[in-house]
Design a protein around this motif. Structure first.
Motif, PDB file in Angstrom:
ATOM      1  N   LEU A  24       0.829  -1.211   0.000  1.00 33.50           N
ATOM      2  CA  LEU A  24       0.000   0.000   0.000  1.00 33.50           C
ATOM      3  C   LEU A  24       0.861   1.257   0.000  1.00 33.50           C
ATOM      4  O   LEU A  24       0.554   2.215  -0.708  1.00 33.50           O
ATOM      5  N   THR A  25       1.946   1.212   0.790  1.00 37.92           N
ATOM      6  CA  THR A  25       2.841   2.369   0.837  1.00 37.92           C
ATOM      7  C   THR A  25       3.402   2.628  -0.551  1.00 37.92           C
ATOM      8  O   THR A  25       3.461   3.776  -1.021  1.00 37.92           O
ATOM      9  N   SER A  26       3.793   1.535  -1.193  1.00 39.19           N
ATOM     10  CA  SER A  26       4.391   1.722  -2.503  1.00 39.19           C
ATOM     11  C   SER A  26       3.347   2.201  -3.507  1.00 39.19           C
ATOM     12  O   SER A  26       3.611   3.097  -4.322  1.00 39.19           O
ATOM     13  N   ILE A  27       2.125   1.650  -3.449  1.00 44.78           N
ATOM     14  CA  ILE A  27       1.052   2.105  -4.349  1.00 44.78           C
ATOM     15  C   ILE A  27       0.789   3.589  -4.123  1.00 44.78           C
ATOM     16  O   ILE A  27       0.724   4.395  -5.055  1.00 44.78           O
ATOM     17  N   LYS A  28       0.668   3.912  -2.819  1.00 44.68           N
ATOM     18  CA  LYS A  28       0.384   5.312  -2.473  1.00 44.68           C
ATOM     19  C   LYS A  28       1.499   6.224  -3.019  1.00 44.68           C
ATOM     20  O   LYS A  28       1.235   7.272  -3.631  1.00 44.68           O
ATOM     21  N   GLY A  29       2.756   5.795  -2.843  1.00 41.88           N
ATOM     22  CA  GLY A  29       3.912   6.581  -3.287  1.00 41.88           C
ATOM     23  C   GLY A  29       3.864   6.844  -4.780  1.00 41.88           C
ATOM     24  O   GLY A  29       3.958   7.992  -5.233  1.00 41.88           O
ATOM     25  N   TYR A  54       5.562   2.982 -13.752  1.00 40.15           N
ATOM     26  CA  TYR A  54       4.970   3.173 -12.418  1.00 40.15           C
ATOM     27  C   TYR A  54       3.653   2.413 -12.287  1.00 40.15           C
ATOM     28  O   TYR A  54       3.371   1.761 -11.284  1.00 40.15           O
ATOM     29  N   LEU A  55       2.853   2.511 -13.359  1.00 43.96           N
ATOM     30  CA  LEU A  55       1.562   1.807 -13.304  1.00 43.96           C
ATOM     31  C   LEU A  55       1.774   0.298 -13.205  1.00 43.96           C
ATOM     32  O   LEU A  55       1.026  -0.416 -12.523  1.00 43.96           O
ATOM     33  N   GLY A  56       2.853  -0.172 -13.882  1.00 44.08           N
ATOM     34  CA  GLY A  56       3.183  -1.603 -13.803  1.00 44.08           C
ATOM     35  C   GLY A  56       3.499  -2.013 -12.368  1.00 44.08           C
ATOM     36  O   GLY A  56       3.025  -3.038 -11.872  1.00 44.08           O
ATOM     37  N   ILE A  57       4.288  -1.158 -11.683  1.00 44.57           N
ATOM     38  CA  ILE A  57       4.632  -1.461 -10.280  1.00 44.57           C
ATOM     39  C   ILE A  57       3.377  -1.464  -9.424  1.00 44.57           C
ATOM     40  O   ILE A  57       3.149  -2.353  -8.597  1.00 44.57           O
ATOM     41  N   ILE A  58       2.529  -0.455  -9.653  1.00 43.27           N
ATOM     42  CA  ILE A  58       1.279  -0.373  -8.877  1.00 43.27           C
ATOM     43  C   ILE A  58       0.452  -1.643  -9.087  1.00 43.27           C
ATOM     44  O   ILE A  58      -0.057  -2.245  -8.136  1.00 43.27           O
ATOM     45  N   SER A  59       0.386  -2.073 -10.328  1.00 41.76           N
ATOM     46  CA  SER A  59      -0.410  -3.267 -10.627  1.00 41.76           C
ATOM     47  C   SER A  59       0.167  -4.496  -9.904  1.00 41.76           C
ATOM     48  O   SER A  59      -0.563  -5.299  -9.333  1.00 41.76           O
ATOM     49  N   GLU A  60       1.513  -4.620  -9.899  1.00 44.43           N
ATOM     50  CA  GLU A  60       2.158  -5.745  -9.224  1.00 44.43           C
ATOM     51  C   GLU A  60       1.855  -5.750  -7.721  1.00 44.43           C
ATOM     52  O   GLU A  60       1.549  -6.772  -7.120  1.00 44.43           O
ATOM     53  N   GLU A  61       1.935  -4.546  -7.149  1.00 46.97           N
ATOM     54  CA  GLU A  61       1.684  -4.441  -5.705  1.00 46.97           C
ATOM     55  C   GLU A  61       0.228  -4.797  -5.400  1.00 46.97           C
ATOM     56  O   GLU A  61      -0.079  -5.411  -4.369  1.00 46.97           O
ATOM     57  N   CYS A  62      -0.670  -4.390  -6.314  1.00 47.25           N
ATOM     58  CA  CYS A  62      -2.083  -4.745  -6.124  1.00 47.25           C
ATOM     59  C   CYS A  62      -2.250  -6.264  -6.150  1.00 47.25           C
ATOM     60  O   CYS A  62      -3.012  -6.842  -5.367  1.00 47.25           O
TER      61      CYS A  62
END
Ligand code: ADP
Length: 565
Positions: A339-344, A364-372
């Motif tokens: 969540l921290t990373s998504i938020k960041g 960035y969106l790729g990272i967000i998707s991975e974290e999700c």
């Protein structure tokens, strides 16, 4: 207080003289003129010593002694005899008489005989009592060795009491354990000696209540009474007898019953009752003390067992609480990291003052998707464990070839993580029976095990997958397939071999702590395998010597296979 003596002599003059002497020496004295009067007196009142003339009209001295002792066996008997009947007097020593004085006697001779006889009898009685009590103490060993957590203690107690007090029935009532200041007694154990012999048999309390309503009522009444007065209740022929300071137990005609409260540190936890019916022999002082000792020992044993159980429960509760709070901490941490990373990343992307080029934005969106994805996986795992615990896991098995599932798992792993080295020790599919399994679920288990093997091994991980057929099932048949996932990683110590399959459990050493995880993976694997009627376990030669995770799956028989070909 001095003893109570009954003087029996048909000659009034002699009787009064003896009574006077004894009275002036501190004894409590009653006197009667003959055997029959003596019997009447003893049936009414307790005495300690019978001093009787030998030759009397009607009932002679010896007959009187024997009749009195039948009513009250504790009575000490002394005969006053003339010089010419010494032989008879000596013979009577074998017939229940304890001593004799020869007429004419001096005051000194009379008092010495009485003193010595009473003392001797007292010693003999004490001796018998001690011997009996030593045996009883030895018998209480059964209570001490009875398994502390067992429900057997009440049963052991009633059987022991029945045997040691030679009673016909022994029952145990306990106060409700979890009700503070409870006053409700519950019958928990019954033993009776069967009519055929003396062997104790154990009855189910409910059955006993059903079949012996009157007896049960008697026990219940005296047990509640004993509870109320916090003391023994002794019943003879339906009459409650107060034991008080009397040194003797009154004469018994037929039936006697006893209720003894069971005390632990002044607190009553139950009542132990016994009954003897149509018996010739009495409940003696020893019987009462025996019951007292057994009630006391049983109370301690039962209370100890309860404490042990309570302690174990508290311990288990504490452990569960600890696991739960550890879990909450772990999960919060695990949820917080993505969540921290998504938020960041989203905050960064949303900044108005920076114009992102398409490539960076996409990254960035790729990272967000991975974290999700990570978040979703974690939440799925938590839900999955909850489903197992609710017993709601359905697996829908079908006949499948394990080799294909293993190959797929290897392929999927290597496409994500090409450095992992696999060794395949799997027979050809034609040589392997089908298993009844849900392929998606088995794939999930394999991924969990392979990912762990990677996580807990130095890179590049070396993993061997193996399959062995004809593995014994829990019933001794050979209908299982054994699948093994071997790594050369950090290994496990003996203490953790079982525990790691518990939910949320993670080995508390550096290497584990440094890796991400929630301690749910293996709990899920176990849930899945057990839902397949298989088993899962781990073997490890020790720390840093690698581990082998095994699981079994049920194979289907040849005739079943034909249907699916
Ligand atoms: P997680 O890996 O998320 O902690 P698991 O339930 O998969 O949870 O595993 C529980 C624990 O078992 C791990 O924390 C680790 O200590 C230990 N473990 C699992 N697999 C291995 C392995 N292959 N080698 C050594 N230890 C392992």
């Amino acid at each position: 207080m001095k003893e109570t003596i009954l003087v029996v002599d048909d000659e009034e003059h002699a009787r009064n003289a003896v009574a006077r002497i004894l009275k002036s020496n501190g004894y409590i004295v009653h006197s009667v003129a003959g055997g029959q009067e003596a019997l009447d007196f003893v049936s009414r009142e307790p005495i300690d010593l019978l001093l009787t003339d030998f030759r009397m009209p009607g009932m002679d001295g010896l007959t009187t002694v024997r009749a009195v002792r039948r009513i009250n066996p504790q009575v000490v008997a002394i005969i006053m005899t003339a010089n010419n009947s010494i032989d008879l007097a000596v013979q009577s020593l074998n017939l229940g008489v304890h001593g004799f004085v020869i007429k004419p006697f001096t005051v000194h001779e009379l008092l010495t005989t009485i003193n010595q006889t009473l003392e001797r009898q007292q010693l003999i009685r004490e001796n018998t009592k001690m011997k009996a009590l030593v045996e009883v103490f030895a018998a209480t060993e059964a209570l001490i060795v009875a398994k502390a957590d067992s429900q057997d203690l009440p049963k052991v107690t009633v059987e022991l009491v029945l045997r040691e007090t030679k009673s016909n029935e022994a029952v145990l009532f306990l106060l409700e354990e979890f009700v503070p200041n409870s006053t409700t007694l519950k019958l928990v154990a019954v033993a009776d000696s069967s009519e055929e012999g003396n062997s104790a048999s154990y009855s189910e309390p409910d059955l006993f209540i059903q079949n012996n309503a009157t007896t049960f009522q008697l026990f219940k009444d005296i047990a509640y009474y004993a509870l109320e007065i916090k003391n023994k209740v002794f019943v003879i022929d339906d009459e409650i007898v107060t034991l008080g300071d009397d040194r003797m137990i009154p004469a018994q005609k037929q039936n006697c019953a006893l209720a003894v409260p069971m005390l632990v540190q002044g607190r009553t936890i139950g009542v132990l009752c016994t009954r003897r019916i149509n018996s010739e022999s009495t409940y003696s002082e020893v019987t009462l003390q025996t019951t007292d000792i057994l009630a006391g020992q049983a109370a301690i044993a039962i209370e100890n067992a309860r404490l042990v159980t309570r302690l174990a429960r508290i311990e288990a509760q504490r452990e569960a609480d600890l696991l739960r709070s550890e879990f909450v901490a772990t999960v919060s941490h695990e949820l917080r990291t993505p969540l921290t990373s998504i938020k960041g990343y989203t905050t960064t992307l949303l900044r108005n003052d920076v114009a992102w080029d398409g490539k960076v934005g996409h990254e960035y969106l790729g990272i967000i998707s991975e974290e999700c994805d990570k978040l979703m996986e974690l939440i799925d795992n938590i839900l999955e464990v909850a489903r197992f615990e609710a017993g709601a896991m359905r697996i829908y098995p079908e006949p499948v070839q394990v080799k294909a599932i293993l190959e797929r798992a290897v392929y999927e792993t290597q496409s994500r993580n090409p450095v992992v080295q696999f060794t395949f020790e799997v027979p050809d599919s034609e040589d392997l029976p089908f298993v009844m399994a849900n392929p998606k679920r088995i794939n999930q288990v394999l991924h969990n095990l392979i990912n762990n093997a990677i996580k807990y091994s130095p890179s590049p991980a070396q993993i061997t997958l193996s399959v062995q057929k004809d593995y014994p099932n829990s019933k001794g048949g050979v209908s299982m397939l054994l699948i093994g996932v071997t790594d050369k990683g950090i290994g496990l110590s003996d203490v953790n071999l079982e525990k790691i399959f518990e939910r949320f459990y993670r080995v508390d050493i550096g290497a584990t702590r440094r890796t991400e995880g929630t301690g749910l993976g293996l709990a899920i694997c176990r849930g899945i395998i057990e839902a397949h009627q298989g088993q899962i376990w781990v073997e490890s030669p020790g720390l840093n010597k690698g581990s082998v995770f095994y699981f079994t799956l049920p194979t289907i028989t040849l005739s079943d296979q034909v249907i699916f070909e």
